[in-house]
Design a protein around this motif. Structure first.
Motif, PDB file in Angstrom:
ATOM      1  N   GLY A 305       0.791  -1.229   0.000  1.00 12.38           N
ATOM      2  CA  GLY A 305       0.000   0.000   0.000  1.00 12.38           C
ATOM      3  C   GLY A 305       0.819   1.272   0.000  1.00 12.38           C
ATOM      4  N   CYS A 306       2.133   1.169  -0.239  1.00 13.74           N
ATOM      5  CA  CYS A 306       2.979   2.368  -0.256  1.00 13.74           C
ATOM      6  C   CYS A 306       2.649   3.236  -1.469  1.00 13.74           C
ATOM      7  CB  CYS A 306       4.456   1.986  -0.297  1.00 13.74           C
ATOM      8  SG  CYS A 306       5.032   1.108   1.161  1.00 13.74           S
ATOM      9  N   SER A 307       2.725   4.536  -1.279  1.00  7.44           N
ATOM     10  CA  SER A 307       2.510   5.465  -2.383  1.00  7.44           C
ATOM     11  C   SER A 307       3.758   5.506  -3.261  1.00  7.44           C
ATOM     12  CB  SER A 307       2.232   6.871  -1.848  1.00  7.44           C
ATOM     13  OG  SER A 307       3.427   7.427  -1.292  1.00  7.44           O
ATOM     14  N   PRO A 308       3.642   6.011  -4.493  1.00  4.21           N
ATOM     15  CA  PRO A 308       4.850   6.137  -5.339  1.00  4.21           C
ATOM     16  C   PRO A 308       5.951   6.935  -4.669  1.00  4.21           C
ATOM     17  CG  PRO A 308       2.879   6.447  -6.665  1.00  4.21           C
ATOM     18  CD  PRO A 308       2.419   6.380  -5.231  1.00  4.21           C
ATOM     19  N   PHE A 309       5.594   7.972  -3.934  1.00  4.32           N
ATOM     20  CA  PHE A 309       6.612   8.803  -3.300  1.00  4.32           C
ATOM     21  C   PHE A 309       7.307   8.063  -2.145  1.00  4.32           C
ATOM     22  CE2 PHE A 309       3.698  11.865  -5.249  1.00  4.32           C
ATOM     23  CZ  PHE A 309       4.603  12.576  -6.030  1.00  4.32           C
ATOM     24  N   GLU A 310       6.564   7.222  -1.442  1.00  2.00           N
ATOM     25  CA  GLU A 310       7.183   6.411  -0.390  1.00  2.00           C
ATOM     26  C   GLU A 310       8.161   5.408  -1.002  1.00  2.00           C
ATOM     27  OE1 GLU A 310       3.798   6.231   3.115  1.00  2.00           O
ATOM     28  OE2 GLU A 310       3.479   5.046   1.295  1.00  2.00           O
ATOM     29  N   ILE A 311       7.774   4.811  -2.129  1.00  2.00           N
ATOM     30  CA  ILE A 311       8.664   3.863  -2.806  1.00  2.00           C
ATOM     31  C   ILE A 311       9.914   4.575  -3.308  1.00  2.00           C
ATOM     32  CG2 ILE A 311       8.880   2.286  -4.769  1.00  2.00           C
ATOM     33  CD1 ILE A 311       5.867   1.750  -4.504  1.00  2.00           C
ATOM     34  N   MET A 312       9.756   5.766  -3.869  1.00  2.00           N
ATOM     35  CA  MET A 312      10.888   6.531  -4.388  1.00  2.00           C
ATOM     36  C   MET A 312      11.880   6.899  -3.283  1.00  2.00           C
ATOM     37  SD  MET A 312       8.821   8.994  -7.051  1.00  2.00           S
ATOM     38  CE  MET A 312      10.221   9.998  -7.555  1.00  2.00           C
ATOM     39  N   LYS A 318      14.182   9.075  -9.498  1.00  2.00           N
ATOM     40  CA  LYS A 318      13.820  10.476  -9.705  1.00  2.00           C
ATOM     41  C   LYS A 318      12.607  10.597 -10.618  1.00  2.00           C
ATOM     42  CE  LYS A 318      17.902  11.901 -11.155  1.00  2.00           C
ATOM     43  NZ  LYS A 318      18.957  12.858 -11.625  1.00  2.00           N
ATOM     44  N   ASN A 319      12.321   9.540 -11.357  1.00  2.00           N
ATOM     45  CA  ASN A 319      11.237   9.535 -12.333  1.00  2.00           C
ATOM     46  C   ASN A 319      10.005   8.856 -11.735  1.00  2.00           C
ATOM     47  OD1 ASN A 319       9.512   9.186 -14.525  1.00  2.00           O
ATOM     48  ND2 ASN A 319      11.183   8.805 -15.967  1.00  2.00           N
ATOM     49  N   LEU A 320       8.972   9.625 -11.508  1.00  2.00           N
ATOM     50  CA  LEU A 320       7.747   9.088 -10.918  1.00  2.00           C
ATOM     51  C   LEU A 320       7.112   8.028 -11.803  1.00  2.00           C
ATOM     52  CD1 LEU A 320       5.715   9.378  -8.559  1.00  2.00           C
ATOM     53  CD2 LEU A 320       4.517  11.087  -9.940  1.00  2.00           C
ATOM     54  N   LYS A 321       7.257   8.172 -13.128  1.00  2.00           N
ATOM     55  CA  LYS A 321       6.632   7.251 -14.076  1.00  2.00           C
ATOM     56  C   LYS A 321       7.130   5.828 -13.885  1.00  2.00           C
ATOM     57  CE  LYS A 321       5.820   6.606 -19.027  1.00  2.00           C
ATOM     58  NZ  LYS A 321       6.089   7.144 -20.402  1.00  2.00           N
ATOM     59  N   GLU A 322       8.433   5.665 -13.598  1.00  2.00           N
ATOM     60  CA  GLU A 322       9.000   4.324 -13.430  1.00  2.00           C
ATOM     61  C   GLU A 322       8.405   3.617 -12.223  1.00  2.00           C
ATOM     62  OE1 GLU A 322      13.253   4.214 -13.506  1.00  2.00           O
ATOM     63  OE2 GLU A 322      13.398   5.726 -15.074  1.00  2.00           O
ATOM     64  N   VAL A 323       8.151   4.379 -11.159  1.00  2.00           N
ATOM     65  CA  VAL A 323       7.657   3.786  -9.914  1.00  2.00           C
ATOM     66  C   VAL A 323       6.175   3.449 -10.002  1.00  2.00           C
ATOM     67  CG1 VAL A 323       7.360   4.187  -7.438  1.00  2.00           C
ATOM     68  CG2 VAL A 323       9.438   4.942  -8.573  1.00  2.00           C
ATOM     69  N   THR A 324       5.409   4.265 -10.734  1.00  2.00           N
ATOM     70  CA  THR A 324       3.970   4.000 -10.817  1.00  2.00           C
ATOM     71  C   THR A 324       3.660   2.679 -11.518  1.00  2.00           C
ATOM     72  OG1 THR A 324       3.859   5.359 -12.834  1.00  2.00           O
ATOM     73  CG2 THR A 324       3.317   6.435 -10.749  1.00  2.00           C
ATOM     74  N   ILE A 325       4.625   2.134 -12.244  1.00  2.00           N
ATOM     75  CA  ILE A 325       4.435   0.803 -12.849  1.00  2.00           C
ATOM     76  C   ILE A 325       4.106  -0.220 -11.758  1.00  2.00           C
ATOM     77  CG2 ILE A 325       5.614  -1.102 -14.035  1.00  2.00           C
ATOM     78  CD1 ILE A 325       7.247   1.026 -15.548  1.00  2.00           C
ATOM     79  N   TYR A 326       4.815  -0.111 -10.632  1.00  2.00           N
ATOM     80  CA  TYR A 326       4.622  -1.066  -9.533  1.00  2.00           C
ATOM     81  C   TYR A 326       3.302  -0.814  -8.800  1.00  2.00           C
ATOM     82  CZ  TYR A 326       9.532  -2.060 -10.405  1.00  2.00           C
ATOM     83  OH  TYR A 326      10.716  -2.412 -11.009  1.00  2.00           O
ATOM     84  N   THR A 327       2.996   0.468  -8.535  1.00  2.00           N
ATOM     85  CA  THR A 327       1.759   0.761  -7.804  1.00  2.00           C
ATOM     86  C   THR A 327       0.532   0.450  -8.657  1.00  2.00           C
ATOM     87  OG1 THR A 327       1.938   3.094  -8.494  1.00  2.00           O
ATOM     88  CG2 THR A 327       2.836   2.504  -6.344  1.00  2.00           C
ATOM     89  N   GLU A 328       0.607   0.704  -9.957  1.00  2.00           N
ATOM     90  CA  GLU A 328      -0.528   0.399 -10.828  1.00  2.00           C
ATOM     91  C   GLU A 328      -0.773  -1.106 -10.897  1.00  2.00           C
ATOM     92  OE1 GLU A 328       0.400   2.247 -14.503  1.00  2.00           O
ATOM     93  OE2 GLU A 328      -0.100   4.277 -13.816  1.00  2.00           O
ATOM     94  N   ALA A 329       0.320  -1.898 -10.955  1.00  2.00           N
ATOM     95  CA  ALA A 329       0.162  -3.358 -10.979  1.00  2.00           C
ATOM     96  C   ALA A 329      -0.473  -3.856  -9.691  1.00  2.00           C
ATOM     97  CB  ALA A 329       1.527  -4.021 -11.178  1.00  2.00           C
ATOM     98  N   ALA A 330      -0.041  -3.292  -8.551  1.00  2.00           N
ATOM     99  CA  ALA A 330      -0.618  -3.685  -7.262  1.00  2.00           C
ATOM    100  C   ALA A 330      -2.088  -3.286  -7.185  1.00  2.00           C
ATOM    101  CB  ALA A 330       0.168  -3.042  -6.119  1.00  2.00           C
ATOM    102  N   ASN A 331      -2.420  -2.115  -7.710  1.00  2.00           N
ATOM    103  CA  ASN A 331      -3.808  -1.660  -7.682  1.00  2.00           C
ATOM    104  C   ASN A 331      -4.706  -2.542  -8.541  1.00  2.00           C
ATOM    105  OD1 ASN A 331      -3.313   0.455  -5.940  1.00  2.00           O
ATOM    106  ND2 ASN A 331      -2.933   1.934  -7.580  1.00  2.00           N
TER     107      ASN A 331
END
Length: 376
Positions: A305-312, A318-331
């Motif tokens: 349940g971590c947010s993209p910013f917590e993961i970063m 530095k790129n938010l787009k790369e991290v949202t791949i993981y959060t979107e898959a979890a969602n």
């Protein structure tokens, strides 16, 4: 009065009466040196020749032409922009530049055009084209700064599109169990895996981290290797209990790093990556890789349940787009469970982490979720 030459430098006069200077040590190859002795251009090339990085003069007849691509490359190798790149980056890019030198070295750098760059990358794979373009763009950016060219010949060069493969596959939890069964706490194989899995670092960082970096149970103010030359973020990551147990149970022989070779030296990233490949193969995990551990770490964070910013904050991205791949898959996995729960007439708390949501679904329906229901 004659100017005293730097050590190992010979002076020759060509048939046109022009002085030529070469570096030659003992029976080694002769390396042409541009400019006049003791000039900045001359000394930059001299230092490269001293360390064995200079280009040998073929059959003792080669001379670097002023204004040529080759002359620019010699200066570039001695520049601040070249030296500021990580050693691993320089090691990757130098062979590319030397191939470029062979094809266009004698030509005037100001005459370089887009079609020349297009021609030299045309037959290469998409991945190779990407590496070549990153390398040449950096070189040409330096050349523009030094007023050697007016426009960048890398602009608007057409490249092949990379196939969408998803990169290195992440480890599964079953892979981690199998690896731990193979390598007990106390082995370097186990410590290497736990460092990457629980800190989310790359193999280039796992080799460098040691007790001096751990303060009060936290990897403190550590800057990942990949971002050190581009202003990458510092990370502060609390040590997970699994990693803490492994460190405590492992005899550490390195003063600065946890991982050292049999000779007591710090691993290179390449060698540690090769060792990890061997350890995975011996554990029956041929599809697993070092980078896949970092992916599993980020997947765990997203599914918790971590947010993209917590993961970063942990990954150093530095790129938010790369991290949202993981959060979107979890969602997507959570949404699949919630959808099937609604179909079964069950109300679930969407705020729960994925693993708790799976347990709640199983308890409410009296079943374990299928692969489709879990979104796996």
């Amino acid at each position: 009065m004659k100017t005293k030459m730097p050590k190992y430098v010979d002076r020759f006069t060509d048939r046109l009466g022009k002085a030529r200077y070469y570096y030659r040590r003992k029976c080694g190859p002769r390396v042409a040196l541009p400019g006049l002795p003791w000039s900045p251009e001359f000394m930059a090339a001299y230092k490269l020749a001293e360390t064995g990085q200079g280009a040998a003069a073929p059959r003792g007849t080669h001379a670097i032409l002023p204004g040529s691509v080759e002359a620019a490359l010699v200066r570039y190798y001695g520049s601040d922009m070249w030296q500021e790149q990580a050693k691993s980056t320089r090691d990757l890019r130098r062979p590319i530049l030397e191939q470029f030198r062979v094809k266009y070295g004698t030509g005037k750098i100001r005459a370089l055009q887009r079609n020349h760059v297009q021609q030299i990358i045309a037959a290469r794979s998409a991945s190779a084209q990407s590496n070549w373009m990153k390398c040449l763009r950096h070189f040409m950016t330096w050349a523009i700064r030094e007023n050697l060219i007016a426009t960048n010949p890398c602009n608007d060069v057409a490249q092949k599109k990379k196939a969408v493969t998803g990169g290195f596959p992440p480890w599964t939890e079953a892979d981690v169990i199998a690896y731990r069964d193979k390598y007990a706490i106390g082995t370097q194989a186990r410590l290497t895996m736990e460092l990457m899995l629980n800190l989310g670092v790359r193999v280039s960082d796992a080799r460098q981290i040691g007790q001096p970096h751990i303060q009060n149970g936290v990897l403190t103010d550590y800057q990942p290797q990949k971002g050190r030359t581009t202003g990458g973020h510092f990370i502060n990551v609390p040590v997970h209990a699994d990693l803490a147990r492994t460190i405590k149970g492992t005899k550490v022989t390195g003063a600065a790093t946890f991982l050292v070779t049999g000779e007591g030296n710090i691993y290179t990233a390449k060698y540690l990556g090769q060792k990890m490949r061997e350890w995975c193969d011996d554990a029956g995990l041929p599809e697993c890789s070092s980078h896949g551990l970092r992916k599993l770490c980020l997947t765990r964070l997203a599914e918790a349940g971590c947010s993209p910013f917590e993961i970063m904050a942990i990954s150093g991205h530095k790129n938010l787009k790369e991290v949202t791949i993981y959060t979107e898959a979890a969602n997507r996995k959570k949404l699949a469970l919630l959808a099937m729960a609604k179909l079964a007439g069950v109300a679930l708390n969407a705020a729960l982490p994925l693993d708790k949501l799976r347990e709640a679904y199983a308890d409410a329906t009296g079943t374990q979720p299928t692969m489709a229901e879990a979104g796996a």
